[in-house]
Design a protein around this motif. Structure first.
Motif, PDB file in Angstrom:
ATOM      1  N   GLN A  73      91.886  30.030  22.787  1.00  4.19           N
ATOM      2  CA  GLN A  73      91.983  30.420  21.376  1.00  4.19           C
ATOM      3  C   GLN A  73      92.777  31.717  21.233  1.00  4.19           C
ATOM      4  OE1 GLN A  73      90.633  28.474  18.814  1.00  4.19           O
ATOM      5  NE2 GLN A  73      91.940  29.776  17.577  1.00  4.19           N
ATOM      6  N   HIS A  74      92.534  32.634  22.165  1.00  2.57           N
ATOM      7  CA  HIS A  74      93.241  33.919  22.149  1.00  2.57           C
ATOM      8  C   HIS A  74      94.729  33.712  22.350  1.00  2.57           C
ATOM      9  CE1 HIS A  74      94.388  38.014  23.437  1.00  2.57           C
ATOM     10  NE2 HIS A  74      93.274  38.422  22.773  1.00  2.57           N
ATOM     11  N   GLN A  75      95.044  32.818  23.302  1.00  3.68           N
ATOM     12  CA  GLN A  75      96.450  32.499  23.540  1.00  3.68           C
ATOM     13  C   GLN A  75      97.117  31.940  22.279  1.00  3.68           C
ATOM     14  OE1 GLN A  75      95.600  30.163  27.299  1.00  3.68           O
ATOM     15  NE2 GLN A  75      97.701  30.799  27.637  1.00  3.68           N
ATOM     16  N   SER A  76      96.395  31.065  21.605  1.00  2.00           N
ATOM     17  CA  SER A  76      96.931  30.426  20.396  1.00  2.00           C
ATOM     18  C   SER A  76      97.219  31.462  19.326  1.00  2.00           C
ATOM     19  CB  SER A  76      95.925  29.393  19.885  1.00  2.00           C
ATOM     20  OG  SER A  76      96.359  28.835  18.676  1.00  2.00           O
ATOM     21  N   TYR A  77      96.251  32.418  19.194  1.00  2.97           N
ATOM     22  CA  TYR A  77      96.455  33.466  18.181  1.00  2.97           C
ATOM     23  C   TYR A  77      97.671  34.334  18.512  1.00  2.97           C
ATOM     24  CZ  TYR A  77      91.855  32.400  16.253  1.00  2.97           C
ATOM     25  OH  TYR A  77      90.790  31.797  15.675  1.00  2.97           O
ATOM     26  N   ILE A  78      97.892  34.611  19.806  1.00  2.00           N
ATOM     27  CA  ILE A  78      99.062  35.413  20.216  1.00  2.00           C
ATOM     28  C   ILE A  78     100.354  34.674  19.879  1.00  2.00           C
ATOM     29  CG2 ILE A  78     100.294  36.355  22.229  1.00  2.00           C
ATOM     30  CD1 ILE A  78      97.594  36.936  23.482  1.00  2.00           C
ATOM     31  N   PHE A  79     100.394  33.384  20.206  1.00  2.00           N
ATOM     32  CA  PHE A  79     101.598  32.596  19.940  1.00  2.00           C
ATOM     33  C   PHE A  79     101.911  32.554  18.448  1.00  2.00           C
ATOM     34  CE2 PHE A  79     103.615  28.538  18.901  1.00  2.00           C
ATOM     35  CZ  PHE A  79     104.770  28.632  19.657  1.00  2.00           C
ATOM     36  N   GLU A  80     100.845  32.337  17.648  1.00  2.00           N
ATOM     37  CA  GLU A  80     101.036  32.284  16.195  1.00  2.00           C
ATOM     38  C   GLU A  80     101.501  33.645  15.666  1.00  2.00           C
ATOM     39  OE1 GLU A  80      97.544  30.869  14.295  1.00  2.00           O
ATOM     40  OE2 GLU A  80      97.513  28.949  15.359  1.00  2.00           O
ATOM     41  N   HIS A  81     100.973  34.729  16.276  1.00  2.00           N
ATOM     42  CA  HIS A  81     101.368  36.069  15.844  1.00  2.00           C
ATOM     43  C   HIS A  81     102.852  36.313  16.097  1.00  2.00           C
ATOM     44  CE1 HIS A  81     101.612  40.486  15.764  1.00  2.00           C
ATOM     45  NE2 HIS A  81     100.430  40.482  15.105  1.00  2.00           N
ATOM     46  N   VAL A  82     103.338  35.806  17.259  1.00  2.00           N
ATOM     47  CA  VAL A  82     104.747  36.035  17.631  1.00  2.00           C
ATOM     48  C   VAL A  82     105.689  35.263  16.706  1.00  2.00           C
ATOM     49  CG1 VAL A  82     106.455  35.651  19.452  1.00  2.00           C
ATOM     50  CG2 VAL A  82     104.204  36.578  20.034  1.00  2.00           C
ATOM     51  N   GLU A  94      95.310  39.411  14.351  1.00  2.00           N
ATOM     52  CA  GLU A  94      94.933  40.533  15.223  1.00  2.00           C
ATOM     53  C   GLU A  94      93.416  40.787  15.168  1.00  2.00           C
ATOM     54  OE1 GLU A  94      97.204  44.097  14.799  1.00  2.00           O
ATOM     55  OE2 GLU A  94      99.107  43.002  14.698  1.00  2.00           O
ATOM     56  N   LYS A  95      92.893  40.661  13.955  1.00  2.00           N
ATOM     57  CA  LYS A  95      91.445  40.861  13.820  1.00  2.00           C
ATOM     58  C   LYS A  95      90.669  39.798  14.608  1.00  2.00           C
ATOM     59  CE  LYS A  95      91.580  43.127   9.302  1.00  2.00           C
ATOM     60  NZ  LYS A  95      91.211  43.020   7.875  1.00  2.00           N
ATOM     61  N   GLN A  96      91.161  38.546  14.509  1.00  2.00           N
ATOM     62  CA  GLN A  96      90.466  37.466  15.210  1.00  2.00           C
ATOM     63  C   GLN A  96      90.577  37.613  16.736  1.00  2.00           C
ATOM     64  OE1 GLN A  96      90.796  33.429  13.510  1.00  2.00           O
ATOM     65  NE2 GLN A  96      92.061  34.355  11.900  1.00  2.00           N
ATOM     66  N   THR A  97      91.744  38.014  17.204  1.00  2.00           N
ATOM     67  CA  THR A  97      91.908  38.214  18.650  1.00  2.00           C
ATOM     68  C   THR A  97      91.069  39.376  19.134  1.00  2.00           C
ATOM     69  OG1 THR A  97      93.888  39.532  18.192  1.00  2.00           O
ATOM     70  CG2 THR A  97      94.216  37.213  18.792  1.00  2.00           C
ATOM     71  N   SER A  98      90.952  40.378  18.231  1.00  2.00           N
ATOM     72  CA  SER A  98      90.115  41.531  18.601  1.00  2.00           C
ATOM     73  C   SER A  98      88.651  41.079  18.793  1.00  2.00           C
ATOM     74  CB  SER A  98      90.200  42.599  17.514  1.00  2.00           C
ATOM     75  OG  SER A  98      89.352  43.677  17.821  1.00  2.00           O
ATOM     76  N   GLY A  99      88.202  40.175  17.895  1.00  2.00           N
ATOM     77  CA  GLY A  99      86.841  39.644  18.020  1.00  2.00           C
ATOM     78  C   GLY A  99      86.670  38.839  19.298  1.00  2.00           C
ATOM     79  N   LEU A 100      87.684  38.015  19.597  1.00  2.00           N
ATOM     80  CA  LEU A 100      87.627  37.219  20.820  1.00  2.00           C
ATOM     81  C   LEU A 100      87.623  38.111  22.057  1.00  2.00           C
ATOM     82  CD1 LEU A 100      90.095  34.302  19.965  1.00  2.00           C
ATOM     83  CD2 LEU A 100      87.617  34.134  20.287  1.00  2.00           C
ATOM     84  N   LYS A 101      88.429  39.198  21.995  1.00  2.00           N
ATOM     85  CA  LYS A 101      88.496  40.128  23.116  1.00  2.00           C
ATOM     86  C   LYS A 101      87.121  40.747  23.365  1.00  2.00           C
ATOM     87  CE  LYS A 101      90.696  44.435  24.606  1.00  2.00           C
ATOM     88  NZ  LYS A 101      91.655  45.508  24.238  1.00  2.00           N
ATOM     89  N   SER A 102      86.500  41.164  22.252  1.00  2.38           N
ATOM     90  CA  SER A 102      85.170  41.778  22.374  1.00  2.38           C
ATOM     91  C   SER A 102      84.155  40.782  22.939  1.00  2.38           C
ATOM     92  CB  SER A 102      84.706  42.261  21.000  1.00  2.38           C
ATOM     93  OG  SER A 102      83.413  42.801  21.082  1.00  2.38           O
ATOM     94  N   SER A 103      84.244  39.537  22.490  1.00  7.28           N
ATOM     95  CA  SER A 103      83.317  38.506  22.958  1.00  7.28           C
ATOM     96  C   SER A 103      83.520  38.220  24.438  1.00  7.28           C
ATOM     97  CB  SER A 103      83.499  37.224  22.147  1.00  7.28           C
ATOM     98  OG  SER A 103      82.680  36.195  22.659  1.00  7.28           O
ATOM     99  N   MET A 104      84.802  38.068  24.847  1.00  5.38           N
ATOM    100  CA  MET A 104      85.081  37.783  26.254  1.00  5.38           C
ATOM    101  C   MET A 104      84.652  38.937  27.149  1.00  5.38           C
ATOM    102  SD  MET A 104      88.684  35.642  26.418  1.00  5.38           S
ATOM    103  CE  MET A 104      89.641  36.683  25.314  1.00  5.38           C
ATOM    104  N   SER A 105      84.851  40.165  26.659  1.00  6.46           N
ATOM    105  CA  SER A 105      84.431  41.332  27.447  1.00  6.46           C
ATOM    106  C   SER A 105      82.914  41.327  27.641  1.00  6.46           C
ATOM    107  CB  SER A 105      84.859  42.627  26.732  1.00  6.46           C
ATOM    108  OG  SER A 105      86.264  42.706  26.644  1.00  6.46           O
ATOM    109  N   SER A 106      82.172  40.995  26.565  1.00  2.00           N
ATOM    110  CA  SER A 106      80.705  40.939  26.663  1.00  2.00           C
ATOM    111  C   SER A 106      80.258  39.878  27.664  1.00  2.00           C
ATOM    112  CB  SER A 106      80.094  40.640  25.290  1.00  2.00           C
ATOM    113  OG  SER A 106      80.403  41.669  24.377  1.00  2.00           O
TER     114      SER A 106
END
Length: 649
Positions: A73-82, A94-106
């Protein structure tokens, strides 16, 4: 204080058997309980192990799947952002990827604790470093995209992020394979543990089966011991004897055997003088003697008390009968071995025809009763006349109650004479049964009433009539003499014996000096303590007591010493053979001994002047017998009271 009686060997053996049964049941119960607890513990461990493994592997697999999905999902958001040209959409991404980043880190931090010190730790470290590397580089992509460097961002994604993604995918796949392998190993371990528990269960089942089998064998042995063997002597009991005799092969040859009922003479003496433990030793040794005396195919058993039965080949009966008349037993005690001479009585029935075992036993017991009453022989063979006697005895018992009620029993009095002046000095109350004008001799009903226990009722009947007669004589102004009343040894079993005697005396208001209670010598050997207590009670009430038939049983000088009796009555058998010098000396010594103990002595059965003169020469001055008077009915004795002097030619 009364001495507490020791437990007999039979009671102790029964208690030991009872304890053995209880211990066997307790052992089986404890073994079974621990076996069940052990199996439950093993099953609990397996269940707990399986639950923990399943929960752990499920959570790990689910976590990795979530991590993989979030990464894609994170990859998809990056591709769409580009590729997006809308600043608002890019901010949202960016907000959604930030949430995913926080979730994956946890998730990664949570996995860190779970994977620590496990075989998955290396895979976790590789996974976490690549994902964190990916997330770090992803920030650079967003920066390039904000700066409009889409081409550069695409190149960076292909060259850098794809390496991370490929590595993560590889690690995730490896992780998944390891988990599957771990689950496979866990299942294998579970299967092995389950097999172990199953093997343990089978072993425990075999152990429990062996224990149960042992318990059954022990219980059968104990049951057989308690059911078929006497606990004191160890020889077969009545039931075992019957069982052996009724076996098919024995029934075919039963007519070749004789049934013996055997009784130890004076056994109560051993118990009274030496205690029940000593008596048990005698029974044990006696039983061992009987067992050794029997041959193959023969059997000896103990019925109860001092009575035994045996099945013996007819041709060996005379030998066995003679053998058991008197035997010497070695009784082993703490203070050494004692030799004890034991005499026996025996009733013998030689089987004939199709007679059954129970009837044969009845006949031998009938013969034994005859032996007990006999003065000529201790071993008696059964005859049909004995059965007739038993029938007559039953008829006597049947008529007794009505005879008492109708006062068919009459009291006779046989005078006692002081030979110094030939004057009446006392008398003995005797009983006669007068039915339909015919006098039934005492020897025909007294032994029957004695053996069946009815004699006590007759004794009290006679004693009450004696007291009644004394009371009437006093009212008429006739001075009575001291009257002795006979009481059976069976009275000593009655704790109220003394009270019953005193109540009758009080009922008729007579003076106690006119009463003398006469007990047989054998009474002391049946229950010496009870006899002593009774004699002492009579002494305290100033009532005379006498020992009758002295010298006919197991005479004991210590009994004369220990019993505070007033009169010793010599049996008439003492005078038999009084012409013999040695016999005369024996009588003289017995009389002197009684006089030295300050007891009065009287001899019964005095029939000739010569006997009277001899008794006076040895200082026995009191006599009773036909030389002076036969037993007199009430009215004739009353005349004797009025004329107390005798003229002997």
């Amino acid at each position: 204080m009364k001495k507490i009686k020791e437990k007999s060997k039979g009671v102790i053996k029964k208690q030991k058997m009872t304890r053995l049964i209880r211990l066997s049941v307790l052992f089986l119960s404890i073994t079974g309980l621990f076996s069940i607890l052990y199996l439950c513990y093993g099953l609990y461990n397996i269940t707990n192990q399986y639950t923990n493994m399943t929960r752990r592997d499920y959570l790990t697999t689910e976590t990795l799947q979530t991590l993989e999905e979030q990464l894609y999902q994170h990859q998809s958001y990056i591709f769409e952002h580009v590729v997006s040209n809308s600043p608002e959409f890019q901010d949202s991404l960016e907000k959604q990827t930030s949430g995913l980043k926080s979730s994956m880190s946890s998730i990664l931090y949570a996995l860190k604790d779970e994977m620590k010190d496990t075989k998955f730790d290396i895979r976790y470290k590789s996974l976490s470093s690549n994902i964190f590397g990916y997330l770090y580089d992803a920030e650079s992509i967003f920066e390039m995209s904000h700066n409009g460097e889409s081409e550069k961002a695409n190149i960076y994604m292909e060259e850098s992020l794809m390496d991370y993604i490929n590595t993560v995918n590889s690690v995730l796949k490896s992780f998944d394979n390891m988990i599957r392998e771990d689950m496979k190993e866990a299942r294998t371990e579970l299967e092995n543990n389950t097999k172990k528990v199953l093997i343990h269960a089978v072993l425990l089942f075999i152990i429990l089966l062996c224990c149960a089998g042992t318990g059954i064998v022990i219980s059968i042995m104990i049951s057989n011991e308690m059911t078929n063997f006497d606990p004191v002597t160890g020889i077969p009991n009545y039931d075992k004897f019957i069982d052996v005799c009724e076996k098919k092969h024995m029934r075919k040859t039963f007519s070749e055997y004789a049934v013996l009922s055997i009784n130890i003479k004076g056994f109560q003496y051993f118990n009274q003088q030496h205690g029940t433990d000593f008596g048990d030793e005698i029974l044990t040794e006696y039983a061992s003697f009987l067992r050794k005396a029997t041959n193959t195919g023969e059997i000896a058993a103990r019925i109860n008390g001092d009575t035994f039965i045996a099945l013996i080949k007819k041709d060996r009966v005379p030998v066995i009968a003679d053998y058991i008349k008197q035997i010497t037993l070695n009784i082993h005690r703490k203070d050494g071995t004692r030799k004890v001479v034991v005499n026996s009585r025996c009733g013998i029935y030689e089987t004939a025809g199709n007679i059954d075992v129970s009837t044969a036993l009845d006949y031998s017991e009938t013969a034994l009763k005859e032996a007990k009453n006999s003065t000529n022989s201790d071993c008696i063979w059964y005859s049909e006349t004995m059965t007739e006697s038993e029938i007559a005895a039953k008829e006597t018992i049947a008529k007794f109650k009505d005879a008492i009620k109708n006062e068919e029993f009459s009291v006779y009095y046989q005078p006692k004479v002081n030979m110094i002046d030939d004057k009446l000095c006392g008398c003995e109350a005797l009983v006669r049964w007068i039915k339909d004008g015919q006098t039934i001799p005492p020897f025909k009903f007294i032994p029957v009433l004695e053996s069946e226990g009815y004699i006590t009722e007759l004794d009290m009947y006679v004693f009450e009539h004696v007291c009644q007669h004394i009371s009437k004589w006093k009212e008429q102004g006739i001075e009575p003499v001291r009257i002795s009343s006979n009481f059976s040894k069976l009275h000593l079993k009655n704790k109220r014996f003394a009270d019953d005697v005193l109540e009758i005396i009080e009922k008729y208001g007579i003076e106690k000096k006119y009463i003398e209670i006469e007990l047989t010598e054998s009474s002391g050997y049946e229950d010496f303590d009870a006899m002593t207590e009774f004699v002492n009670r009579m002494k305290s009430e100033k009532i005379y007591t006498a020992i009758d038939d002295f010298g006919t049983g197991y005479s004991s000088l210590s009994m004369l010493k220990d019993l505070d009796i007033d009169v010793v009555k010599l049996d008439k058998s003492f005078l038999s053979g009084a012409e013999d010098k040695a016999h005369k000396k024996m009588i003289e010594n017995v009389v002197r001994m009684i006089n030295d103990l300050q007891r009065k002595v009287i001899c019964e059965g005095v029939e000739t002047r010569q006997q009277a003169e001899f008794l006076k020469s040895v200082e026995c001055y009191l006599a009773q017998g036909y030389l002076y008077d036969k037993p007199l009915p009430h009215d004739e004795f009353e005349q004797r009271l009025l004329n107390p002097s005798y003229k002997i030619k």
